[in-house]
Design a protein around this motif. Structure first.
Motif, short mmCIF file in Angstrom:
data_model
loop_
_atom_site.label_atom_id
_atom_site.label_comp_id
_atom_site.label_asym_id
_atom_site.label_seq_id
_atom_site.Cartn_x
_atom_site.Cartn_y
_atom_site.Cartn_z
N ALA A 240 0.87 -1.16 -0.13
CA ALA A 240 0.07 -0.17 0.05
C ALA A 240 1.04 1.26 0.09
N TYR A 241 1.07 1.76 -1.14
CA TYR A 241 2.02 2.86 -1.13
C TYR A 241 1.26 4.34 -2.15
N GLU B 164 3.97 2.41 2.52
CA GLU B 164 4.99 3.54 2.31
C GLU B 164 4.43 4.66 1.48
N LYS B 165 5.00 5.85 1.96
CA LYS B 165 4.66 6.98 1.31
C LYS B 165 3.18 7.23 1.10
N VAL C 157 6.62 5.93 -7.71
CA VAL C 157 6.49 6.13 -6.41
C VAL C 157 6.58 7.75 -6.17
N ASP C 158 5.87 8.39 -5.82
CA ASP C 158 5.57 9.93 -5.23
C ASP C 158 5.99 10.04 -3.83
N VAL D 76 -3.49 12.80 -6.12
CA VAL D 76 -4.60 11.56 -6.01
C VAL D 76 -5.95 12.22 -6.16
N ARG D 77 -6.27 13.48 -5.65
CA ARG D 77 -7.19 14.42 -5.72
C ARG D 77 -7.62 14.86 -7.37
#
Length: 424
Positions: free
Chosen positions: A313-314, A339-340, A404-405, A414-415
Motif C-alpha cells: 500500500a503506497y 509506504e509514502k 513512487v511519489d 490523487v485528488r
C-alpha cells in the motif's frame, strides 16, 4: 541548408503512411489498454491484459443491466470487451420485484423483536424462510459473474453500475476501469440477535468481489454509497438497519491484484483482503495485492483490513471524517508494507488510530505523512496502545512499482487524477 532528395522524401512519407495504415486501429483505444509492466502484483508473470485481444464479434457496448449480463455470457471463452454507456441499474424494479409471496417486513419485525424472540437464539420460522427466499431472488438478479480474459470499461465520465455486484470468481485476467459503482442495497438484511451483545442486521452484496481469481486490475473506479449513505437508514431493535456490505473484497485465494487510482468514499467496511483467520488452505501464500494512488475519503474502517496477504500500500491518500475506526488493519498472518501514504486527520484525531492490530503480525510502515508531517505509524500505534504493540519488519520488499511519489505530493496528485471519469 542541405535538403533531402525528392525521392527520399516521398519514400519517407510513404513509409509513414503505410505505418499508419497498418497500425492496429485500437492502438489508442482505452478499452484495449493492458496493465503496464511492473505495475503492482497484477503484473506478475504473464501480467494482466483483460480482453485486449477481443475481436469485433466479442466487443460489446451495453446500456442496460440486461445487456451487460448477456454480454458477460455471450461468445464462450473468447476474450471480450464490454463498454458501459451510462448507468446500469440492476434493481430498477425495486425490492418488491424480489419479494417471496407472504413476506412482510412488518411481520418480520414483530416476530423477531427481542422482547418476543429474545437474544440467545438465531431467528427461524416462516418469515425468516420467506426473507431468505426473497434474498436468494435478489442475489440471482444482482450478481454478475465476470469471465476470464475480460475488460469492462466505462465510456466517458458518467458510466457506472447501481444495485449490481460484480463477481470476479475463480477466473484469470480481468480488467475493470472507469466505472462509478454505487454500493448495492440489500433489500432483505437478516436480523441476528446473537451477533454481539445487542444483535445486528447483517447484509450481503459487495460492489465488487475478487474471489479465488488471479491477475485482476481495478483502475480509476469510484466506489461509493451514493444516494444511500448509512445515515439514511432507520434503526430497528436499537441497531442500524444495515443494507450495505463491503465496497471491494479480495478473498478466498485471490492473487496478483492491482487496485490503482480508485476512489473509495463514504462507506463503513470498505476493503477486506482475506475474510477468515481459518482460511490458510486457500489464502496462505496468496492474497498478493498492490494498492496505489487510491483515495479513501470518509470511510470508517478496512482501508484495507488484511489477513495472510503480502499487501503493498503506497501513495494512497486517506481523508478521515468524523466517523472513524482505523485505516490499515493488521490481521492474521498478514505482511503489510505501507509506504509514502498521506493521511489527513481532523483536529483531535490521534495518528495512533491509523493502524489497528487484530492479530500479531509484522508490518513495514515507512515515510508516511499525517497532516503533512512525517509520522512513524507503528510507533504512534504503540504509544497509544502500550499493552498491545505491533512489530515492525514485514519480511519482504515490494519490487513491482512503476512510480513512487513523495508523500507530500500524494494529496494533490490523487485528488486530481483518481476515480471514474479520469482515465487517460
Amino acid at each position: 541548408m542541405r535538403t533531402r532528395p525528392v525521392a527520399a522524401s516521398l519514400a519517407g512519407c510513404t513509409a509513414v503512411l503505410l505505418a499508419l495504415m497498418t497500425a492496429p486501429a485500437h492502438a489508442a483505444d482505452p478499452a484495449r489498454r493492458t496493465l503496464p509492466a511492473g505495475d503492482g502484483w497484477a503484473s506478475e508473470g504473464a501480467g494482466t491484459t483483460g480482453g485486449a485481444a477481443a475481436d469485433a464479434a466479442h466487443t460489446h457496448t451495453v446500456r442496460t443491466w440486461a445487456e451487460f449480463t448477456a454480454a458477460l455470457t455471450a461468445g464462450g471463452s473468447a476474450p471480450r470487451i464490454i463498454r458501459v454507456v451510462g448507468t446500469l441499474n440492476a434493481t430498477e424494479g425495486g425490492c418488491e420485484a424480489f419479494e417471496a409471496d407472504g413476506y412482510d417486513f412488518a411481520r418480520y419485525l414483530a416476530d423477531y423483536d427481542p422482547a418476543v424472540w429474545g437474544r440467545d437464539t438465531p431467528v427461524s420460522g416462516p418469515q425468516e424462510d420467506l426473507r431468505a427466499a426473497s434474498a436468494a431472488a435478489q442475489g440471482r438478479a444482482v450478481k454478475a459473474y465476470v469471465p476470464a480474459d475480460t475488460t469492462i470499461i466505462g465510456v466517458g465520465r458518467n458510466a457506472g453500475i447501481t444495485g449490481g455486484s460484480l463477481q470476479i470468481r475463480d477466473v484469470d485476467n480481468v480488467i475493470v476501469r472507469n466505472l462509478t459503482l454505487e454500493s448495492p442495497l440489500d433489500c432483505f438484511p437478516q436480523w441476528d440477535p446473537t451477533d454481539g451483545a445487542t444483535g445486528a442486521w447483517n447484509s450481503e452484496y459487495d460492489a465488487m468481489v475478487v474471489h479465488g481469481a488471479t491477475h485482476v486490475w481495478i483502475d480509476h473506479n469510484t466506489f461509493t454509497d451514493g444516494r444511500y449513505p448509512d445515515s439514511s437508514f432507520p434503526r430497528h431493535f436499537g441497531e442500524i438497519h444495515q443494507r450495505h456490505d463491503g465496497e471491494l473484497d479480495i478473498v478466498r485465494g485471490a492473487n496478483h491484484v492491482t487496485a490503482s487510482w480508485n476512489v473509495f468514499a463514504d462507506h463503513d467496511k470498505t476493503l477486506m483482503i482475506g475474510n477468515s483467520d481459518s482460511a490458510a488452505a486457500t489464502d496462505a501464500g496468496r492474497l498478493k495485492v498492490t494498492l496505489h494512488h487510491n483515495l479513501f475519503t470518509g470511510v470508517v474502517e478496512r482501508a484495507p483490513r488484511v489477513r495472510f496477504g503480502q499487501v503493498d500500500a503506497y501513495n494512497n491518500h486517506y481523508v478521515v471524517g468524523s466517523a472513524y475506526a482505523y485505516s490499515l488493519g493488521v490481521g492474521y498472518e498478514s505482511r503489510l508494507y505501507a509506504e509514502k501514504n498521506a493521511f489527513t486527520l481532523p483536529a483531535g484525531a490521534d495518528a495512533g488510530r491509523i493502524l489497528k492490530k487484530w492479530k500479531d503480525a509484522p508490518l513495514t510502515a515507512v515515510d508516511n505523512r499525517v497532516n503533512g508531517r512525517a509520522v512513524d505509524l507503528v510507533a504512534a500505534h504503540n504509544a497509544l496502545n502500550p499493552g498491545d504493540t505491533l512489530r515492525t519488519g514485514a519480511g519482504w520488499t515490494p519490487a513491482l512499482r512503476t512510480r513512487v511519489d513523495d508523500a507530500r505530493a500524494v494529496p494533490g496528485l490523487v485528488r486530481a487524477r483518481a476515480g471514474a471519469g479520469k482515465v487517460r
